[in-house]
Design a protein around this motif. Sequence first.
Motif, PDB file in Angstrom:
ATOM      1  N   GLN A  32      45.885  37.908  34.276  1.00  0.00           N
ATOM      2  CA  GLN A  32      44.812  37.804  33.300  1.00  0.00           C
ATOM      3  C   GLN A  32      43.477  37.355  33.894  1.00  0.00           C
ATOM      4  O   GLN A  32      42.444  37.395  33.220  1.00  0.00           O
ATOM      5  CB  GLN A  32      45.204  36.897  32.129  1.00  0.00           C
ATOM      6  N   ASP A  34      39.999  37.588  35.787  1.00  0.00           N
ATOM      7  CA  ASP A  34      39.007  38.671  35.851  1.00  0.00           C
ATOM      8  C   ASP A  34      39.247  39.738  34.787  1.00  0.00           C
ATOM      9  O   ASP A  34      39.048  40.938  35.030  1.00  0.00           O
ATOM     10  CB  ASP A  34      38.995  39.327  37.235  1.00  0.00           C
ATOM     11  N   ASN A  35      39.695  39.283  33.600  1.00  0.00           N
ATOM     12  CA  ASN A  35      39.862  40.189  32.455  1.00  0.00           C
ATOM     13  C   ASN A  35      40.760  41.380  32.791  1.00  0.00           C
ATOM     14  O   ASN A  35      40.473  42.525  32.458  1.00  0.00           O
ATOM     15  CB  ASN A  35      38.500  40.680  31.948  1.00  0.00           C
ATOM     16  N   TYR A  36      41.883  41.086  33.468  1.00  0.00           N
ATOM     17  CA  TYR A  36      42.939  42.071  33.750  1.00  0.00           C
ATOM     18  C   TYR A  36      42.491  43.225  34.656  1.00  0.00           C
ATOM     19  O   TYR A  36      43.037  44.318  34.570  1.00  0.00           O
ATOM     20  CB  TYR A  36      43.508  42.636  32.430  1.00  0.00           C
ATOM     21  N   GLN A  37      41.543  42.949  35.532  1.00  0.00           N
ATOM     22  CA  GLN A  37      41.060  44.026  36.404  1.00  0.00           C
ATOM     23  C   GLN A  37      42.148  44.542  37.353  1.00  0.00           C
ATOM     24  O   GLN A  37      42.085  45.689  37.802  1.00  0.00           O
ATOM     25  CB  GLN A  37      39.844  43.548  37.201  1.00  0.00           C
ATOM     26  N   GLU A 114      45.968  36.205  22.395  1.00  0.00           N
ATOM     27  CA  GLU A 114      45.832  36.448  23.831  1.00  0.00           C
ATOM     28  C   GLU A 114      46.946  37.367  24.331  1.00  0.00           C
ATOM     29  O   GLU A 114      46.735  38.210  25.200  1.00  0.00           O
ATOM     30  CB  GLU A 114      45.853  35.122  24.590  1.00  0.00           C
ATOM     31  N   LYS A 117      46.165  40.853  23.364  1.00  0.00           N
ATOM     32  CA  LYS A 117      45.158  41.396  24.281  1.00  0.00           C
ATOM     33  C   LYS A 117      45.823  41.896  25.568  1.00  0.00           C
ATOM     34  O   LYS A 117      45.476  42.976  26.074  1.00  0.00           O
ATOM     35  CB  LYS A 117      44.109  40.327  24.598  1.00  0.00           C
ATOM     36  N   GLU A 239      40.757  45.261  22.408  1.00  0.00           N
ATOM     37  CA  GLU A 239      39.969  44.489  23.371  1.00  0.00           C
ATOM     38  C   GLU A 239      40.615  44.528  24.755  1.00  0.00           C
ATOM     39  O   GLU A 239      39.929  44.690  25.773  1.00  0.00           O
ATOM     40  CB  GLU A 239      39.835  43.043  22.879  1.00  0.00           C
ATOM     41  N   ALA A 243      39.375  46.660  28.403  1.00  0.00           N
ATOM     42  CA  ALA A 243      39.212  46.086  29.744  1.00  0.00           C
ATOM     43  C   ALA A 243      39.672  47.044  30.836  1.00  0.00           C
ATOM     44  O   ALA A 243      39.269  46.922  31.995  1.00  0.00           O
ATOM     45  CB  ALA A 243      39.995  44.776  29.850  1.00  0.00           C
TER      46      ALA A 243
END
Length: 276
Positions: A32, A34-37, A114, A117, A239, A243
């Motif tokens: 999770q 870095d916003n799941y990069q 969360e 997400k 959301e 990502a």
Amino acid sequence: LSRHLVQHHRDKGRVDHDHKWSTFGVVMNTVQKDNYQALRITNSNSKAWNIKMLGEGSADAGGPFRDSISNLTEELYSKCLPLLIPTQNNKNSHGWHRDCYTIDPSSTRESHFEMYKFLGALMGMAFRSGTVIDLKFPPIIWKQLSGDTLTMDDLKGTDIYAVQAIQSLKENKSKFPKEEFEMGIDLTFTTQLSNGDTVPICEGGEDRPVCYEDVEEYCDLVLQTRFGECRRQINKIKEGFEAIFPVGLLGLLSWKEIETRVRGPDEIRTVPICEG
């Protein structure tokens, strides 16, 4: 990841509300940042995370990664995660899409959002890379990702008894005069959600009886409530998907195409390797 520990918690009947010990939770906590990069892989041969199965002597050359996807998917359908529940058609073994699961409208903790997400990010990874994740959602869920307008048939695909109740109410109104109709029903402006909770469909609905002239309004409000029962959770899934892949582009595809990109094709085509 200790699958023995995961199984121990499951055997105790525990639910991982805070994504601490389940396979789903362990992977979520790992990726999770870095916003799941890390999930922005572009082909099914790539790995979005490395995982070591404790006590199993596994080195992640790809097998443990694929196993972890299978494990977390299976957890979604079990009671150890609070995210999905069987549809009413699944529970009753009646109607369409009897093998499907839907979102639990009562899962509204911050930790649950969360987790939704992360579920959306996993779906985005599958869509982008071709790493299949077998999410058994009914059309009513996929259509909310594609932006399709929902219809009564979509509710029928998850809760056929709710649709039959609406249809029966309308038929009875057309068959009977007002006095007979109102003597034969005992309804208030409430409805039952996918998880079995009864909720008002308008302000003070639990104390407002359904009268002859209210039938159309009542049925419309039932549909609005059922279509929107998981809106907050769906928004979190979107959301997470965003990502990994732009959600706005999903409107260019049908809901079925989105489902196929995430789950894989319904049927695997075979061709002969030789003639005759």
